[in-house]
Design an enzyme around this catalytic site. Structure first.
Site, PDB file in Angstrom:
ATOM      1  N   GLY A  86       0.046  14.221  -2.896  1.00  0.00           N
ATOM      2  CA  GLY A  86      -1.319  13.921  -3.215  1.00  0.00           C
ATOM      3  C   GLY A  86      -1.641  12.701  -3.971  1.00  0.00           C
ATOM      4  O   GLY A  86      -0.845  12.166  -4.995  1.00  0.00           O
ATOM      5  N   ASP A 139       2.450  14.752   1.967  1.00  0.00           N
ATOM      6  CA  ASP A 139       1.271  15.595   2.662  1.00  0.00           C
ATOM      7  C   ASP A 139       0.637  15.254   3.918  1.00  0.00           C
ATOM      8  O   ASP A 139       0.265  15.960   4.739  1.00  0.00           O
ATOM      9  CB  ASP A 139       0.375  15.971   1.310  1.00  0.00           C
ATOM     10  CG  ASP A 139      -0.276  14.557   1.036  1.00  0.00           C
ATOM     11  OD1 ASP A 139       0.650  13.891   0.418  1.00  0.00           O
ATOM     12  OD2 ASP A 139      -1.359  14.370   1.136  1.00  0.00           O
ATOM     13  N   GLY A 145      -4.647  -4.130  -4.023  1.00  0.00           N
ATOM     14  CA  GLY A 145      -5.520  -2.978  -4.255  1.00  0.00           C
ATOM     15  C   GLY A 145      -4.728  -1.811  -4.469  1.00  0.00           C
ATOM     16  O   GLY A 145      -4.177  -1.218  -3.657  1.00  0.00           O
ATOM     17  N   HIS A 146      -4.679  -1.456  -5.685  1.00  0.00           N
ATOM     18  CA  HIS A 146      -3.910  -0.469  -6.386  1.00  0.00           C
ATOM     19  C   HIS A 146      -4.749   0.927  -6.709  1.00  0.00           C
ATOM     20  O   HIS A 146      -5.430   0.724  -7.723  1.00  0.00           O
ATOM     21  CB  HIS A 146      -3.180  -0.760  -7.321  1.00  0.00           C
ATOM     22  CG  HIS A 146      -1.842  -1.916  -6.956  1.00  0.00           C
ATOM     23  ND1 HIS A 146      -1.004  -2.461  -8.010  1.00  0.00           N
ATOM     24  CD2 HIS A 146      -1.902  -2.595  -5.937  1.00  0.00           C
ATOM     25  CE1 HIS A 146      -0.339  -3.328  -7.220  1.00  0.00           C
ATOM     26  NE2 HIS A 146      -0.748  -3.260  -5.858  1.00  0.00           N
ATOM     27  N   ASP A 153       0.846  -0.933   0.213  1.00  0.00           N
ATOM     28  CA  ASP A 153       0.117   0.126   0.012  1.00  0.00           C
ATOM     29  C   ASP A 153       0.708   1.548  -0.047  1.00  0.00           C
ATOM     30  O   ASP A 153       0.549   2.483   0.433  1.00  0.00           O
ATOM     31  CB  ASP A 153      -0.998  -0.121   1.010  1.00  0.00           C
ATOM     32  CG  ASP A 153      -2.007  -1.212   1.112  1.00  0.00           C
ATOM     33  OD1 ASP A 153      -2.280  -1.571   0.252  1.00  0.00           O
ATOM     34  OD2 ASP A 153      -2.537  -1.602   2.426  1.00  0.00           O
ATOM     35  N   GLU A 154       1.984   1.292  -0.693  1.00  0.00           N
ATOM     36  CA  GLU A 154       2.938   2.453  -0.500  1.00  0.00           C
ATOM     37  C   GLU A 154       2.646   3.263  -1.564  1.00  0.00           C
ATOM     38  O   GLU A 154       3.130   4.586  -1.687  1.00  0.00           O
ATOM     39  CB  GLU A 154       4.353   2.022  -0.845  1.00  0.00           C
ATOM     40  CG  GLU A 154       4.883   0.957   0.165  1.00  0.00           C
ATOM     41  CD  GLU A 154       4.679  -0.522  -0.353  1.00  0.00           C
ATOM     42  OE1 GLU A 154       3.847  -0.903  -1.179  1.00  0.00           O
ATOM     43  OE2 GLU A 154       5.309  -1.325   0.280  1.00  0.00           O
ATOM     44  N   GLY A 155       1.538   3.037  -2.463  1.00  0.00           N
ATOM     45  CA  GLY A 155       1.149   4.101  -3.318  1.00  0.00           C
ATOM     46  C   GLY A 155       1.592   3.531  -4.901  1.00  0.00           C
ATOM     47  O   GLY A 155       1.832   4.377  -5.764  1.00  0.00           O
ATOM     48  N   LYS A 156       2.045   2.323  -5.070  1.00  0.00           N
ATOM     49  CA  LYS A 156       2.314   1.760  -6.191  1.00  0.00           C
ATOM     50  C   LYS A 156       1.579   2.114  -7.339  1.00  0.00           C
ATOM     51  O   LYS A 156       1.791   2.369  -8.690  1.00  0.00           O
ATOM     52  CB  LYS A 156       2.499   0.139  -6.019  1.00  0.00           C
ATOM     53  CG  LYS A 156       3.531  -0.203  -4.939  1.00  0.00           C
ATOM     54  CD  LYS A 156       3.726  -1.641  -5.109  1.00  0.00           C
ATOM     55  CE  LYS A 156       2.324  -2.447  -4.365  1.00  0.00           C
ATOM     56  NZ  LYS A 156       2.175  -2.127  -2.934  1.00  0.00           N
ATOM     57  N   GLN A 168       1.935  -5.922  -3.272  1.00  0.00           N
ATOM     58  CA  GLN A 168       2.252  -6.081  -2.086  1.00  0.00           C
ATOM     59  C   GLN A 168       3.629  -5.377  -1.646  1.00  0.00           C
ATOM     60  O   GLN A 168       3.785  -4.308  -2.382  1.00  0.00           O
ATOM     61  CB  GLN A 168       2.363  -7.531  -1.416  1.00  0.00           C
ATOM     62  CG  GLN A 168       1.008  -8.507  -1.280  1.00  0.00           C
ATOM     63  CD  GLN A 168       0.636  -8.907  -2.692  1.00  0.00           C
ATOM     64  OE1 GLN A 168       0.986  -9.706  -3.209  1.00  0.00           O
ATOM     65  NE2 GLN A 168      -0.667  -8.402  -2.820  1.00  0.00           N
TER      66      GLN A 168
HETATM   67  P1  GDP Z   1      -1.033   0.464  -3.596  1.00  0.00           P
HETATM   68  O1  GDP Z   1      -1.449  -0.808  -3.058  1.00  0.00           O
HETATM   69  O2  GDP Z   1       0.493   0.563  -3.164  1.00  0.00           O
HETATM   70  O3  GDP Z   1      -0.991   0.728  -4.680  1.00  0.00           O
HETATM   71  O4  GDP Z   1      -1.422   1.615  -2.549  1.00  0.00           O
HETATM   72  P2  GDP Z   1      -2.908   1.866  -2.328  1.00  0.00           P
HETATM   73  O5  GDP Z   1      -3.726   2.353  -3.379  1.00  0.00           O
HETATM   74  O6  GDP Z   1      -3.478   0.676  -1.470  1.00  0.00           O
HETATM   75  O7  GDP Z   1      -2.977   2.872  -1.223  1.00  0.00           O
HETATM   76  C1  GDP Z   1      -2.412   4.084  -1.422  1.00  0.00           C
HETATM   77  C2  GDP Z   1      -3.282   5.288  -0.919  1.00  0.00           C
HETATM   78  O8  GDP Z   1      -2.808   6.381  -0.860  1.00  0.00           O
HETATM   79  C3  GDP Z   1      -4.218   5.180  -1.979  1.00  0.00           C
HETATM   80  O9  GDP Z   1      -5.568   5.591  -1.418  1.00  0.00           O
HETATM   81  C4  GDP Z   1      -3.982   6.533  -2.859  1.00  0.00           C
HETATM   82  O10 GDP Z   1      -4.796   7.228  -3.595  1.00  0.00           O
HETATM   83  C5  GDP Z   1      -3.218   7.453  -1.790  1.00  0.00           C
HETATM   84  N1  GDP Z   1      -2.110   8.119  -2.308  1.00  0.00           N
HETATM   85  C6  GDP Z   1      -1.083   7.916  -2.850  1.00  0.00           C
HETATM   86  N2  GDP Z   1       0.140   8.779  -3.086  1.00  0.00           N
HETATM   87  C7  GDP Z   1      -0.614   9.732  -2.056  1.00  0.00           C
HETATM   88  C8  GDP Z   1       0.035  11.011  -1.668  1.00  0.00           C
HETATM   89  O11 GDP Z   1       1.106  11.421  -2.136  1.00  0.00           O
HETATM   90  N3  GDP Z   1      -0.835  11.826  -0.920  1.00  0.00           N
HETATM   91  C9  GDP Z   1      -1.855  11.046  -0.405  1.00  0.00           C
HETATM   92  N4  GDP Z   1      -2.454  12.006   0.441  1.00  0.00           N
HETATM   93  N5  GDP Z   1      -2.591   9.948  -0.756  1.00  0.00           N
HETATM   94  C10 GDP Z   1      -1.717   9.306  -1.699  1.00  0.00           C
HETATM   95  P1  IMO Z   2      -0.912  -4.095  -2.248  1.00  0.00           P
HETATM   96  O1  IMO Z   2      -0.440  -4.684  -3.558  1.00  0.00           O
HETATM   97  C1  IMO Z   2      -1.091  -4.596   1.936  1.00  0.00           C
HETATM   98  C2  IMO Z   2      -1.140  -8.564   3.664  1.00  0.00           C
HETATM   99  C3  IMO Z   2      -2.319  -8.972   4.266  1.00  0.00           C
HETATM  100  C4  IMO Z   2      -1.891  -9.929   5.393  1.00  0.00           C
HETATM  101  C5  IMO Z   2      -0.745 -10.672   4.514  1.00  0.00           C
HETATM  102  C6  IMO Z   2      -1.112 -11.938   3.990  1.00  0.00           C
HETATM  103  O2  IMO Z   2      -2.215  -3.473  -2.426  1.00  0.00           O
HETATM  104  O3  IMO Z   2       0.080  -3.172  -1.527  1.00  0.00           O
HETATM  105  P2  IMO Z   2      -2.680 -12.689   1.877  1.00  0.00           P
HETATM  106  O4  IMO Z   2      -4.277 -12.492   1.658  1.00  0.00           O
HETATM  107  O5  IMO Z   2      -1.886 -12.020   0.790  1.00  0.00           O
HETATM  108  O6  IMO Z   2      -2.378 -14.206   2.070  1.00  0.00           O
HETATM  109  O7  IMO Z   2      -2.223 -11.904   3.211  1.00  0.00           O
HETATM  110  O8  IMO Z   2      -0.416  -9.858   3.553  1.00  0.00           O
HETATM  111  N1  IMO Z   2      -1.384  -7.831   2.240  1.00  0.00           N
HETATM  112  C7  IMO Z   2      -1.250  -6.834   1.890  1.00  0.00           C
HETATM  113  N2  IMO Z   2      -0.873  -5.923   2.801  1.00  0.00           N
HETATM  114  N3  IMO Z   2      -1.045  -4.352   0.852  1.00  0.00           N
HETATM  115  C8  IMO Z   2      -1.267  -5.425   0.158  1.00  0.00           C
HETATM  116  O9  IMO Z   2      -1.299  -5.310  -1.213  1.00  0.00           O
HETATM  117  C9  IMO Z   2      -1.598  -6.738   0.546  1.00  0.00           C
HETATM  118  N4  IMO Z   2      -1.790  -8.105   0.064  1.00  0.00           N
HETATM  119  C10 IMO Z   2      -1.811  -8.641   1.071  1.00  0.00           C
HETATM  120  O10 IMO Z   2      -3.267  -7.874   5.048  1.00  0.00           O
HETATM  121  O11 IMO Z   2      -1.382  -9.430   6.299  1.00  0.00           O
HETATM  122 MG    MG Z   3      -3.067  -1.448  -1.924  1.00  0.00          MG
END
Ligand code: GDP
Ligand code: IMO
Ligand code: MG
Length: 430
Positions: free
Chosen positions: A408, A326, A40-41, A13-16, A217
């Site tokens: 953002g 931010d 979830g991207h 969930d780093e913002g990939k 991940q």
């Molecule tokens: P991913 O799984 O690495 O693609 O990241 P996620 O989509 O799960 O989570 C990142 C969240 O941060 C999403 O809701 C993005 O819309 C949001 N996001 C990404 N970059 C930024 C940023 O620079 N600032 C803020 N406030 N939100 C961001």
């Molecule tokens: P993205 O691509 C954050 C975590 C789950 C759990 C562990 C194992 O959006 O960054 P799983 O269902 O994969 O066997 O769960 O990994 N996890 C994630 N955490 N971002 C994800 O994907 C994740 N996909 C799995 O919460 O701790």
């Molecule tokens: Mg995610």
């Protein structure tokens, strides 16, 4: 012209998604190589939000092709739902989505097995996404998995489903005939997308086309290098891009790590810099830290330079992107973990045992917050001095250039730092 890997440098969930979307314009193909719909991207374009789970984020660019490699585990129901959802939003996958016929399938019984496993573990549960990811990879390694190519062989499909349902003793809950009928029907419907993805990617690279590999991940969730057993079941590090796509390492030019300006984690497992107080709540609130797939609140804490340095080593990061700058705008002080103390001694490397990691005391440096709005800032020079210092300090601690700073969620809310290695590969401006 380069083939690059995007990889999460923390716990996911780093913002990939945002960064893949930003870079897609400069590539011909975007490819996923591991994980499944546990990902979830999120991508926000002109205020409209899309969340991609299984399909590469590049699909939002109408002219680009997308591939799902052999290393991904595919739930055909989830794949169909995502294709249909995109179609309803006016985005067609037809003729530009290629799904590996060697990828393994997630079937109904995998979700049931996972539910049982998690219940049995009780307090020691992993906190999975309940998508059946782990059990599907177990079957792959156990050499009893069913693959995308098996969907077009009714006899084999029926026989293997029956055997697997017997082995897993889920016959009461899953009717093999019903599962066969639905899997076969979905396989037929989705067959237009099935392809030899290794042939597709290598053939395109031969012709001078470029591939952006979209990791899911993050490094600390990698089954080999992460905080085992609190990990996912796939190779979420850069190495996974090769095995998970069939593209050899010498065809890939660089690896871009994505990290937040702080740290989050969903699910269970050790997290040394976790903030269990009001500050953690504040970060969760400011950053809207709730899972894009499961909606679960994310655990929040300070940036951990030990974790990101470890990711730099494991992935040999060429460049680092810092997102969600931010979110720290209103902090009076910000802390950064620079080392772990275990039983009084400073550790020299990231510990393999979670029991040790759980007892590590982070050593922090404290810096002054900037307490000004950086949200939406588009140039490095416009950042407050303290924010620039923070970025430079992270870069020094992790010993990696920071090529992009995200301020953002929108594509436009991005700073490209001039003169980076990334900018040499991808003409981003800046
Ligand atoms: P991913 O799984 O690495 O693609 O990241 P996620 O989509 O799960 O989570 C990142 C969240 O941060 C999403 O809701 C993005 O819309 C949001 N996001 C990404 N970059 C930024 C940023 O620079 N600032 C803020 N406030 N939100 C961001
Ligand atoms: P993205 O691509 C954050 C975590 C789950 C759990 C562990 C194992 O959006 O960054 P799983 O269902 O994969 O066997 O769960 O990994 N996890 C994630 N955490 N971002 C994800 O994907 C994740 N996909 C799995 O919460 O701790
Ligand atoms: Mg995610």
């Amino acid at each position: 012209m380069a083939n690059l890997i995007i990889v999460g440098a923390q716990w996911g969930d780093e913002g990939k998604g945002k960064i893949v979307d930003l870079l897609t314009a400069h590539f011909d193909i975007v490819a996923r190589y591991q994980g499944g719909h546990n990902a979830g991207h999120t991508v926000i374009i002109d205020g409209r939000k899309y969340v991609l789970h299984l399909i590469p984020s590049g699909i939002l660019h109408a002219q680009k092709q997308c591939a799902i490699g052999n290393g991904v585990v595919i739930d055909p129901i989830a794949l169909k739902q995502e294709i249909d959802g995109l179609a309803a939003a006016g985005i067609s996958c037809k003729g530009r989505l290629f799904v590996s016929n060697r990828a393994h399938l997630i079937l109904e019984y995998h979700r049931l097995v996972e539910k049982g496993d998690e219940e049995r573990r009780g307090k020691a549960r992993i906190g999975t996404t309940s998508r059946g990811i782990g059990p599907a990879y177990e079957d792959k390694m156990g050499r009893r998995g069913l693959r995308v190519c098996d969907l077009s062989d009714p006899d084999k499909l029926r026989r293997h489903l029956r055997e697997n349902i017997d082995v897993k003793q889920v016959g009461v809950a899953v009717d093999p005939d019903r599962l066969f009928e639905s899997a076969h029907a979905l396989g037929t419907e989705l067959s237009v997308y099935f392809a030899d993805v290794a042939e597709f990617l290598n053939g395109n690279i031969d012709e001078g086309k470029t591939v952006l590999f979209e990791g899911a991940q993050g490094t600390l969730l990698d089954v080999d290098h992460g905080t085992y057993p609190f990990v996912t079941a796939s190779s979420a590090t850069a190495g996974g891009a090769c095995t998970g796509s069939g593209v050899g390492p010498t065809r890939i030019d660089g690896v871009v790590g994505i990290a937040k300006a702080y740290t989050t984690r969903v699910g269970e497992g050790p997290f040394p810099t976790e903030l269990l107080d009001e500050l953690g709540e504040r970060i969760r609130r400011n950053g809207q830290e709730f899972g894009a797939s499961t909606g679960r609140p994310r655990r929040c804490g300070w940036f951990d330079a030990v974790v990101v340095s470890y990711s730099r080593m494991i992935n040999n990061l060429s460049s680092l992107v810092i997102t969600k700058m931010d979110v720290l705008d209103d902090m009076e002080e910000i802390r950064v973990c620079t080392g772990y103390r275990y039983k009084g001694s400073l550790l020299r490397s990231f510990p393999p045992e979670i029991e040790v990691l759980a007892q590590c005391r982070p050593e922090y440096v404290t810096v002054k917050g900037w307490q000004q709005k950086t949200a939406g800032t588009k140039s490095f020079d416009e950042l407050p001095v303290a924010a620039r210092d923070y970025i430079n300090r992270l870069s020094d601690l992790v010993k990696t250039e920071i090529s992009v700073v995200s301020t953002g969620p929108d594509r436009s809310e991005t700073i490209i730092t001039p003169g980076s290695r990334l900018a040499a590969w991808v003409p981003l401006g800046g």
